[in-house]
Design a protein around this motif. Structure first.
Motif, mmCIF file in Angstrom:
data_model
loop_
_atom_site.group_PDB
_atom_site.id
_atom_site.type_symbol
_atom_site.label_atom_id
_atom_site.label_comp_id
_atom_site.label_asym_id
_atom_site.label_seq_id
_atom_site.Cartn_x
_atom_site.Cartn_y
_atom_site.Cartn_z
ATOM 1 N N ARG A 206 63.620 -37.983 9.467
ATOM 2 C CA ARG A 206 64.682 -37.573 10.380
ATOM 3 C C ARG A 206 65.641 -38.697 10.734
ATOM 4 O O ARG A 206 66.842 -38.471 10.880
ATOM 5 C CB ARG A 206 64.066 -37.004 11.668
ATOM 6 C CG ARG A 206 63.293 -35.714 11.452
ATOM 7 C CD ARG A 206 62.736 -35.201 12.762
ATOM 8 N NE ARG A 206 61.987 -33.958 12.589
ATOM 9 C CZ ARG A 206 61.398 -33.299 13.580
ATOM 10 N NH1 ARG A 206 61.457 -33.757 14.819
ATOM 11 N NH2 ARG A 206 60.746 -32.179 13.332
ATOM 12 N N ASN A 207 65.124 -39.901 10.914
ATOM 13 C CA ASN A 207 65.982 -40.983 11.389
ATOM 14 C C ASN A 207 67.055 -41.387 10.388
ATOM 15 O O ASN A 207 68.217 -41.604 10.767
ATOM 16 C CB ASN A 207 65.126 -42.203 11.757
ATOM 17 C CG ASN A 207 64.556 -42.111 13.153
ATOM 18 O OD1 ASN A 207 65.235 -42.341 14.145
ATOM 19 N ND2 ASN A 207 63.280 -41.735 13.233
ATOM 20 N N ASP A 208 66.684 -41.523 9.129
ATOM 21 C CA ASP A 208 67.650 -42.022 8.152
ATOM 22 C C ASP A 208 68.844 -41.084 7.959
ATOM 23 O O ASP A 208 69.998 -41.546 7.955
ATOM 24 C CB ASP A 208 66.943 -42.287 6.817
ATOM 25 C CG ASP A 208 65.953 -43.443 6.894
ATOM 26 O OD1 ASP A 208 65.846 -44.062 7.977
ATOM 27 O OD2 ASP A 208 65.290 -43.728 5.893
ATOM 28 N N PRO A 209 68.656 -39.764 7.815
ATOM 29 C CA PRO A 209 69.820 -38.885 7.707
ATOM 30 C C PRO A 209 70.667 -38.859 8.979
ATOM 31 O O PRO A 209 71.905 -38.791 8.905
ATOM 32 C CB PRO A 209 69.212 -37.512 7.430
ATOM 33 C CG PRO A 209 67.869 -37.793 6.849
ATOM 34 C CD PRO A 209 67.402 -39.034 7.545
ATOM 35 N N ALA A 210 70.021 -38.904 10.154
ATOM 36 C CA ALA A 210 70.775 -38.905 11.407
ATOM 37 C C ALA A 210 71.644 -40.146 11.514
ATOM 38 O O ALA A 210 72.803 -40.084 11.944
ATOM 39 C CB ALA A 210 69.819 -38.820 12.594
ATOM 40 N N GLU A 211 71.089 -41.307 11.110
ATOM 41 C CA GLU A 211 71.885 -42.533 11.149
ATOM 42 C C GLU A 211 73.037 -42.472 10.152
ATOM 43 O O GLU A 211 74.165 -42.899 10.453
ATOM 44 C CB GLU A 211 71.009 -43.751 10.853
ATOM 45 C CG GLU A 211 71.795 -45.052 10.900
ATOM 46 C CD GLU A 211 70.978 -46.273 10.527
ATOM 47 O OE1 GLU A 211 71.490 -47.391 10.723
ATOM 48 O OE2 GLU A 211 69.839 -46.111 10.047
#
Length: 793
Positions: free
Chosen positions: A301-306
């Motif tokens: 989740r974190n990498d696409p959101a960033e």
């Protein structure tokens, strides 16, 4: 004190990480793509989904000592001291007076190993060593580092989980720009523990292989440990003294997702607001950003959101051309130290014009469509760079660094006065300032005695604010915070959850932190191991979890941060928020401070000598009452309050901070630190002692501290008419970190009939950190926006 728009320069850097024992090892390892993530040797890894981590394998042997049990070392302190010793070596001894040298330290877990050792002793039926209690909290870490170097300027701890290190550097830069220090030692530190591994394992976040951020085949994060520390000075100071700079910190931005306890807002809108604010406040345009050191954890989740956040903040075209890499692919996720260590990497990237790679990145992911520098480092233009860190609770921080000597000058802030427009509180003595005032005047407070300690607890019904379902995974710390904040917003005329609330930020504070959740999570692990880890409780163990809950439940998505400064927390939060507003980070901020009583918190205070049954030589004499509660205060830029037609309750005129810097962690018997904080507050507000109507004391029934403060007050006012003195905490109890905000609420209420002459409000931590606020109570007459010295107010 004179505010400046000038740059802030990194003149010294120190680090210890999985890549080696110095900052140079960190940079050389990262630029060469060397992965320091491997099998963890110092902890049992049975029952976990991984055996890997970014472990510090070099000896951790600081030259400076600290107060601790003889057979015990707190690794987070040792790591911080090693990195700090390296960073401080870059500054000539004696160049900066100790009184003008500050400390801002970020940490996620603080002295978690000390807390674990305390709980283990309790479980085993033995008496914990009282000195363990001196090492648990974030402020204890900051004060230990400050005392090791005899630094007597502001000493503060930032606790926004994995964004803590970045937030610490931002706050340190603010202190310098506002003229509150000439140098600041800033950074972050966190250490491995079985508790932390068990928590992330329960969330199913750990990768069985070294983390591969942004890669289509990524399987989670790798934990890391270590510390990154820098010495910051104003750029003009560096030039005047011939100090060699590595890079400059041009500005930073903060924001709250207000979305979820652990997951980021999927479209990256919260993170984009932090990045956009950093660019705006630093005066750097998106097209000037040549490199981004990404948060890059390697989770789904974190990498696409960033990636989405960068596209929103920079624009599609600029985001596509700007290289991004993740230091965590080589060091592991260093939690509260990550932001500081990654800022050091970003500084060296600008200095050496080289963008480091993302280790392990081989297969593009359609959800992460940016340039993540696969393979090897590449040349960098070296004008400006971003360093991003995003955390549990939706706390986002973004730093903008620029090449040293490039001549970039951040824009002058659009300064404004800061006024108070709302107050809400949860207290054992009442729910309104009027009820508290009557309790104080009558000399009464609900007190019970337990194990030799006087306690005052809140009788609190949360049904007015939260449904049973909403508070199912919420501790009392968050409940107190939400209740106080909701009432403060209502008093200020801001509808929670409405469009106006979205731009409001939350600066949260807690003196002792989430000890209820920490105990609930840790005790089963001690008995049963990682299988007993509760994923519903683990997110509540970070200090900023209450800030995240406040943002989520009340719809507040402006700048957010969390401080933990012991008994001085309430005043420190108000001071920091006032600086953020004055510098244009937001128009409205709510400052919320909360602390809760638990059995082990009371036991720790008793062990430290604050009990009524006083052991020989202890500072308490039976008058100290330990209390709990929550207070929220709405602060606004005056122009914003006037536009809204808000009722002004008072004004923050200025503040001062100082530390005793005692290696013994005791108060200075003469009260010199308290006096310096009060004098700094007067100077900052453009006041003289004769202007002051009243002093609201920190006195709470601890003789050593109270006597020192009394001596400082008498010296400060000398032959001037002595002001009225109030000591509400000696009657209502010491609500730990809440005290400074509580006395402000009382001062505002009492000041309605006392004219608009300024008052001083003192707060002091048990470790000798002092904060003094200068406040005008009541609407009063508007003051000129320029004082008699021509300084911007």
């Amino acid at each position: 004190m004179t505010a400046t728009s000038g740059g802030v320069t990194v003149v010294g850097a120190g680090a210890i990480s999985a890549l080696g024992p110095t900052a140079r090892h960190l940079w050389d390892g990262v630029r060469n793509g060397r992965v320091g993530i491997g099998p963890v040797k110092a902890l049992p890894m049975d029952g976990l989904g991984t055996e890997l981590g970014g472990e510090v394998t070099d000896p951790v042997r600081p030259r400076r000592g600290y107060r601790r049990p003889e057979a015990f070392r707190e690794r987070v302190v040792d790591l911080a001291l090693v990195a700090a010793e390296e960073a401080m070596a870059a500054l000539p001894a004696g160049l900066v007076p100790p009184e003008r040298f500050g400390v801002v330290l970020g940490t996620c877990n603080a002295g978690l190993l000390s807390a674990r050792e305390w709980l283990r002793a309790v479980r085993d039926g033995t008496e914990p060593d009282p000195r363990l209690a001196l090492l648990v909290t974030p402020q204890a870490l900051a004060e230990t580092v400050g005392a090791a170097f005899r630094l007597r300027g502001p000493v503060l701890a930032v606790n926004t989980a994995c964004a803590s290190g970045a937030g610490a550097l931002g706050l340190a830069a603010d202190l310098l720009r506002r003229g509150r220090a000439d140098a600041v030692l800033a950074g972050g530190s966190d250490a491995f523990s079985d508790v932390c591994f068990a928590g992330f394992n329960a969330l199913e976040s750990l990768s069985p292989e070294p983390a591969r951020p942004y890669d289509a085949g990524r399987r989670g994060l790798s934990l890391g440990e270590g510390s990154g520390m820098v010495v910051l000075v104003r750029s003009d100071f560096a030039r005047a003294h011939g100090l060699r700079g590595i890079a400059d910190i041009a500005g930073y931005g903060l924001s709250a997702d207000g979305y979820h306890a652990t997951a980021p807002q999927p479209e990256g809108r919260g993170a984009a607001r932090a990045i956009g604010a950093a660019l705006r406040l630093s005066g750097v345009a998106p097209e000037q950003v040549d490199y981004v050191n990404g948060h890059g954890t390697g989770t789904s989740r974190n990498d696409p959101a960033e990636s989405s956040a960068l596209r929103l903040a920079l624009g599609e075209a600029e985001a596509a051309r700007t290289p991004v890499s993740s230091t965590k692919s080589m060091t592991g996720h260093m939690l509260g130290a990550a932001g500081a260590a990654e800022a050091i990497v970003t500084a060296y990237a600008l200095a050496e014009r080289l963008a480091p790679p993302t280790a392990g990145y081989t297969t593009p992911d359609p959800d992460c469509p940016l340039d993540y520098i696969p393979g090897a480092a590449r040349p960098l233009a070296g004008r400006a760079a971003l360093s991003n860190n995003f955390a549990f609770g939706g706390a986002n921080a973004s730093l903008v660094l620029t090449a040293h000597g490039a001549g970039h000058l951040p824009p002058a802030p659009d300064a404004d006065r800061v006024v108070i427009t709302g107050v809400g509180l949860v207290s054992p003595a009442g729910r309104t300032p009027a009820e508290l005032w009557e309790a104080y005047r009558a000399g009464r407070a609900p007190v019970r005695c337990a194990d030799g300690l006087r306690l005052s607890a809140v009788d609190f019904d949360p049904d007015r604010y939260l449904t049973r379902r909403q508070r199912r995974r919420m501790d009392r710390l968050a409940q107190f915070g939400i209740a106080a904040t909701a009432d403060a917003l209502a008093g200020a005329g801001i509808a929670a959850g409405g469009a106006e609330a979205e731009a409001v930020g939350v600066v949260f504070g807690t003196g002792t932190g989430p000890m209820e959740a920490m105990q609930r999570f840790t005790e089963p692990l001690l008995a049963e191991g990682p299988a007993a880890a509760d994923p519903a409780v683990f997110p509540n163990t970070v200090y900023n979890q209450a800030a995240g809950q406040i943002a989520m439940h009340l719809g507040l998505r402006g700048p957010t941060s969390t401080l933990s400064v012991g008994h001085a927390t309430g005043a420190a939060v108000l001071a920091y928020a006032a600086d953020l507003l004055a510098a244009g980070h937001a128009d409205v901020l709510v400052c919320t401070v909360a602390d809760t009583l638990t059995e082990q918190v009371g036991r720790a205070y008793a062990a430290l000598g604050a009990a009524s049954a006083r052991p020989e030589g202890a500072p308490a004499d039976g008058r100290f009452t330990l209390a709990e509660g929550g207070v929220a205060v709405v602060l606004e830029r005056r122009s914003a309050a006037l536009r809204r037609g808000a009722t002004v309750l008072g004004e923050v005129l200025g503040y001062g901070m100082a530390s005793d810097a005692s290696r013994a962690r005791l108060w200075d018997a003469r009260g010199r630190g308290v006096e310096r904080a009060m004098r700094a507050a007067l100077d900052d507000a453009g006041l003289v002692p004769a202007d002051v109507r009243a002093v609201w004391l920190a006195a709470a029934g601890l003789t050593a501290a109270d006597t020192a403060e009394s001596a400082a007050v008498h010296r400060l006012f000398g032959l001037s008419p002595e002001p009225e003195l109030y000591a509400p905490r000696s009657v209502l109890g010491e609500p730990m970190g809440v005290g400074g905000a509580l006395t402000l609420a009382l001062a505002l209420h009492q000041g309605r009939s006392g004219g608009d002459r300024p008052v001083l409000l003192n707060s002091s931590s048990l470790g000798g950190s002092h904060v003094c606020l200068a406040v005008r109570c009541g609407a009063g007459e508007p003051r000129s926006t320029t004082d008699t010295r021509g300084e911007s107010r």
